[in-house]
Design a protein around this motif. Structure first.
Motif, PDB file in Angstrom:
ATOM      1  N   ARG A   2     -22.572  23.011   8.759  1.00  0.00           N
ATOM      2  CA  ARG A   2     -21.972  23.692   7.578  1.00  0.00           C
ATOM      3  C   ARG A   2     -20.565  24.165   7.890  1.00  0.00           C
ATOM      4  O   ARG A   2     -19.503  23.825   7.069  1.00  0.00           O
ATOM      5  CB  ARG A   2     -22.600  25.081   7.151  1.00  0.00           C
ATOM      6  CG  ARG A   2     -22.158  25.873   6.064  1.00  0.00           C
ATOM      7  CD  ARG A   2     -23.280  26.921   5.612  1.00  0.00           C
ATOM      8  NE  ARG A   2     -23.747  27.821   6.821  1.00  0.00           N
ATOM      9  CZ  ARG A   2     -24.923  27.885   7.309  1.00  0.00           C
ATOM     10  NH1 ARG A   2     -25.695  27.156   6.842  1.00  0.00           N
ATOM     11  NH2 ARG A   2     -25.156  28.783   8.312  1.00  0.00           N
ATOM     12  N   THR A   3     -19.944  24.304   9.199  1.00  0.00           N
ATOM     13  CA  THR A   3     -18.800  24.658   9.777  1.00  0.00           C
ATOM     14  C   THR A   3     -17.956  23.277   9.401  1.00  0.00           C
ATOM     15  O   THR A   3     -16.926  23.191   9.135  1.00  0.00           O
ATOM     16  CB  THR A   3     -18.732  25.205  11.104  1.00  0.00           C
ATOM     17  OG1 THR A   3     -19.445  26.511  11.371  1.00  0.00           O
ATOM     18  CG2 THR A   3     -17.271  25.534  11.532  1.00  0.00           C
ATOM     19  N   ALA A   4     -18.616  22.375   9.850  1.00  0.00           N
ATOM     20  CA  ALA A   4     -18.042  20.861  10.012  1.00  0.00           C
ATOM     21  C   ALA A   4     -17.635  20.263   8.440  1.00  0.00           C
ATOM     22  O   ALA A   4     -16.809  19.608   8.302  1.00  0.00           O
ATOM     23  CB  ALA A   4     -18.977  19.694  10.825  1.00  0.00           C
ATOM     24  N   SER A   5     -18.646  20.777   7.850  1.00  0.00           N
ATOM     25  CA  SER A   5     -18.494  20.253   6.218  1.00  0.00           C
ATOM     26  C   SER A   5     -16.972  20.959   5.662  1.00  0.00           C
ATOM     27  O   SER A   5     -16.454  20.223   5.099  1.00  0.00           O
ATOM     28  CB  SER A   5     -19.670  20.697   5.366  1.00  0.00           C
ATOM     29  OG  SER A   5     -20.941  20.187   5.805  1.00  0.00           O
ATOM     30  N   THR A   6     -16.809  22.253   5.985  1.00  0.00           N
ATOM     31  CA  THR A   6     -15.752  22.869   5.570  1.00  0.00           C
ATOM     32  C   THR A   6     -14.595  22.115   6.280  1.00  0.00           C
ATOM     33  O   THR A   6     -13.469  21.899   5.369  1.00  0.00           O
ATOM     34  CB  THR A   6     -15.803  24.276   5.898  1.00  0.00           C
ATOM     35  OG1 THR A   6     -16.819  24.943   5.399  1.00  0.00           O
ATOM     36  CG2 THR A   6     -14.394  24.933   5.352  1.00  0.00           C
ATOM     37  N   VAL A   7     -14.481  21.754   7.493  1.00  0.00           N
ATOM     38  CA  VAL A   7     -13.353  20.850   7.999  1.00  0.00           C
ATOM     39  C   VAL A   7     -13.332  19.678   7.381  1.00  0.00           C
ATOM     40  O   VAL A   7     -12.004  19.452   7.116  1.00  0.00           O
ATOM     41  CB  VAL A   7     -13.641  20.856   9.681  1.00  0.00           C
ATOM     42  CG1 VAL A   7     -12.621  20.386  10.310  1.00  0.00           C
ATOM     43  CG2 VAL A   7     -13.798  22.303  10.202  1.00  0.00           C
TER      44      VAL A   7
END
Length: 530
Positions: free
Chosen positions: A437-442
Motif C-alpha cells: 500500500r505504501t509502495a503503491s502511493t510512491v
C-alpha cells in the motif's frame, strides 16, 4: 641543328624525363588511409606529419564519438564511410557485439592508459587518513560517494570508452569475485551508493574535463584515463593539481588498438604494416608518451616519471555482451537519476527480543556505515536514498520514513529500530500488504523512483490476513506497482521458508536465507540482490 643546341636539347629532355619519373615514383609510394578514430586519438595529430614523411602513408583521421564507432567497423552495414583503418581507445564493446568480424581484423595495441581517479588534495588527504596505509580502493571511493564526501565527474558509459571502463572497474571490484563480471554480479543496487556521488557527466572526455574546470564547486573528483588527468594537471587550468589515485583493487586498461578493416587489399595491408612498424619504434613510443601522456607498449622505453606508478591488478573486461548491457541498464542515465526507496518490514514480535533484536540492530548499523569491509562499503545506505521502516507484530506498530542526508537521518533510523514496543503475534501478510500500500502511493506519485520491499521475520504468520488474501489484494493492485515493486524476504529463526519463497516468486523478488549467516550478511546480500 648545331652540335651545341643538340646536346642542350638532349640534356633538357633527360632532365625532364628524370623529374617526371621521380614524381611518378613518389606518387606511387604515397598512400592515404582513411581512419575511423575515437576522439581520444586527436592528441596525436602533431605526430601524423612525421608518420607521413617517414613512411609515405598519410592518415586521414575521421573522428567520431566512441558510441558511434562500433557498427561502422562492420563490412556491409553501409556505415563504414570507406574507412581503411580504425584507431580507438578501446574496441572491447565492438568485439563483444561483433565477435566474428572482430576475430578477422588485424589488431595492434599502440599505447596504454588505465582508468583512474583524480581527487582534489583535501579530499585525498581525508580519505587516505581513514585507510590503512593510505591506499585507496574502489570500495573506499564508493563509501565516500555514498556519504557525499566524494562528488565525481565521469563520462557517460553509454557514450564513451572511458566511462564504460570506469563502470566495469568499479562493478568488478563490487562483485569481489576476482574474475570477469557475470550477469548476477551487476543486478540491483550494489553500485547505487557509488553512483549517488556522480555530479558531472558528458558525452565525451573533453566535455567532461571542460565542465569540471568551468564548475569547480560541483565535483571534487574525476574518473577517467590516467592520461587525461596528467594532461589536465599540466595544462594550467586548475588552481590545484588533482592527486591521482590508482585503486588497489584493480583498474581497466585501454590499449588504443589500430585495426586493419580491409584484409583483402595487399596495398592496404602493406601500408598498415608500415604504420604499425613506425608506431612501435622506441623513438616514436617516447614521442607518444610525451605528447599524449600514455604508457608505451614497449617495455624497453624508459617511462616518464609520472607514468612509473605500477598499474597493479588489471581487471578483466566482461566476456559476454549481456553482462555489459545489463550493467548499463542498471546504471541508467546519469542525467536523470532519482534515488531509490526501500521499505523495510521488520518483525517486532516477542520472539525477536534479546539476541535476535541485537542482530537486527547490528545489521542496520552496518548498513549505516559501521561495516568497514569492502562489501559493506558497497552495500551501505547512501545520500538521497529514501528509507521506510515498518515495525510489525500482530499488526503494524510504527512506520517511519527518512531521506538520507547525513548522520542525523541514519541516527533517526537507528532509533526506530532500537525502540521497544514488541507485539504478541506475527502478522506477516498484513505487514506485506501494508508495504505494498505504501509502495503503491510512491509509484503513483513518483514513477521515476525505484521501490523495493525487504521483509524480515523470524516466525510463521499467526495473525492478520492469510497469504491467499494478500495474493488477492496484490493482484488487484495497479499493474505499474506489480511490475515495479519486488519483495526480498529474509528467512530467519522459525519463519516459514516455503511461504516466504512463494511470496518472493509471486512478486518477482528473491528470498535470502539468514540461517547459515548473520542478519547483517543477509541484508548486504539483499542490498546487492546477488
Amino acid at each position: 641543328m648545331s652540335r651545341g643546341i643538340w646536346i642542350l636539347t638532349l640534356c633538357l629532355t633527360l632532365t625532364l624525363s628524370v623529374a617526371a619519373t621521380g614524381c611518378t615514383g613518389d606518387d606511387d609510394e604515397k598512400t592515404t588511409l582513411r581512419v575511423l578514430a575515437g576522439p581520444d586519438l586527436a592528441v596525436l595529430e602533431p605526430l601524423l606529419d612525421e608518420l607521413r614523411d617517414e613512411t609515405g602513408v598519410e592518415l586521414d583521421m575521421d573522428y567520431r564519438a566512441d558510441a558511434d564507432t562500433g557498427d561502422d567497423l562492420v563490412p556491409g552495414t553501409g556505415k563504414g564511410g570507406g574507412h581503411d583503418l580504425a584507431w580507438l581507445s578501446t574496441d572491447r564493446s565492438f568485439r563483444l557485439r561483433h565477435k566474428d568480424t572482430a576475430q578477422r581484423l588485424l589488431r595492434t595495441p599502440t599505447m596504454l592508459s588505465p582508468v583512474v581517479v583524480g581527487l582534489r588534495p583535501g579530499v585525498a588527504r581525508e580519505l587516505r587518513a581513514k585507510s590503512p596505509g593510505g591506499r585507496l580502493s574502489w570500495a573506499d571511493l564508493a563509501d565516500a560517494a555514498a556519504t557525499g564526501t566524494v562528488r565525481f565527474g565521469m563520462a557517460d558509459p553509454r557514450q564513451t570508452g572511458s566511462g564504460l571502463a570506469a563502470l566495469v572497474g568499479v562493478a568488478t571490484a563490487a562483485a569481489g569475485t576476482g574474475g570477469a563480471l557475470r550477469e548476477d554480479d551487476v543486478s540491483c543496487d550494489r553500485l547505487r551508493g557509488f553512483r549517488s556521488g556522480q555530479k558531472l557527466t558528458a558525452d565525451s572526455t573533453r566535455d567532461l574535463l571542460d565542465d569540471f574546470v568551468d564548475h569547480p564547486g560541483t565535483a571534487n573528483a574525476l574518473i577517467t584515463y590516467e592520461s587525461d588527468l596528467l594532461a589536465l594537471n599540466s595544462g594550467g587550468r586548475l588552481k590545484e593539481k588533482l592527486e591521482i589515485v590508482r585503486p588497489q583493487d584493480g583498474m581497466v586498461l585501454a590499449d588504443f588498438p589500430l585495426l586493419l578493416l580491409d584484409q583483402d587489399d595487399p596495398d592496404r595491408r602493406a601500408a598498415y604494416d608500415k604504420v604499425v612498424e613506425w608506431l612501435q619504434r622506441d623513438s616514436v613510443q617516447e614521442k607518444i608518451m610525451r605528447t599524449a601522456l600514455r604508457r608505451p607498449v614497449s617495455a624497453s622505453v624508459r617511462r616518464d616519471g609520472r607514468l612509473r606508478a605500477p598499474v597493479g591488478n588489471a581487471l578483466y573486461f566482461p566476456d559476454q555482451l549481456a553482462v555489459v548491457e545489463r550493467l548499463l541498464d542498471d546504471y541508467g542515465d546519469p542525467r536523470r537519476r532519482v534515488p531509490d526507496q526501500v521499505i523495510f518490514l521488520l518483525d517486532f514480535s516477542g520472539s525477536m527480543r534479546g539476541e535476535r533484536m541485537a542482530a537486527l540492530r547490528e545489521a542496520f548499523a552496518d548498513l549505516s556505515g559501521a561495516d568497514s569491509s569492502a562489501t559493506g562499503k558497497f552495500a551501505r545506505f547512501y545520500q538521497g536514498e529514501r528509507l521506510t521502516v515498518v515495525r510489525f507484530g500482530g499488526r503494524v506498530l510504527e512506520e517511519k520514513t527518512v531521506t538520507v542526508g547525513g548522520q542525523k537521518d541514519l541516527t533517526t533510523l537507528a532509533d526506530v529500530v532500537a525502540r521497544g514496543g514488541y507485539g504478541d503475534a506475527t502478522a506477516v501478510w498484513t505487514a506485506l500488504d501494508h508495504g505494498y500500500r505504501t509502495a503503491s502511493t510512491v509509484v503513483a506519485d513518483d514513477p521515476e523512483r525505484a521501490v523495493s520491499i525487504v521483509l524480515m521475520t523470524d516466525g510463521e504468520n499467526n495473525s492478520g490476513i492469510a497469504y491467499e488474501e494478500f495474493v488477492r489484494r496484490y493482484e488487484a493492485r495497479a499493474a505499474e506497482t506489480r511490475a515495479a515493486v519486488h519483495t526480498y524476504p529474509v528467512h530467519f529463526g522459525e519463519a516459514d521458508a516455503g511461504a516466504l519463497r512463494r511470496a518472493a516468486t509471486k512478486t518477482g523478488g528473491r528470498m535470502v536465507d539468514a540461517q547459515g549467516s548473520s542478519l547483517s550478511e543477509a541484508f548486504k546480500e539483499i542490498r546487492g540482490c546477488r
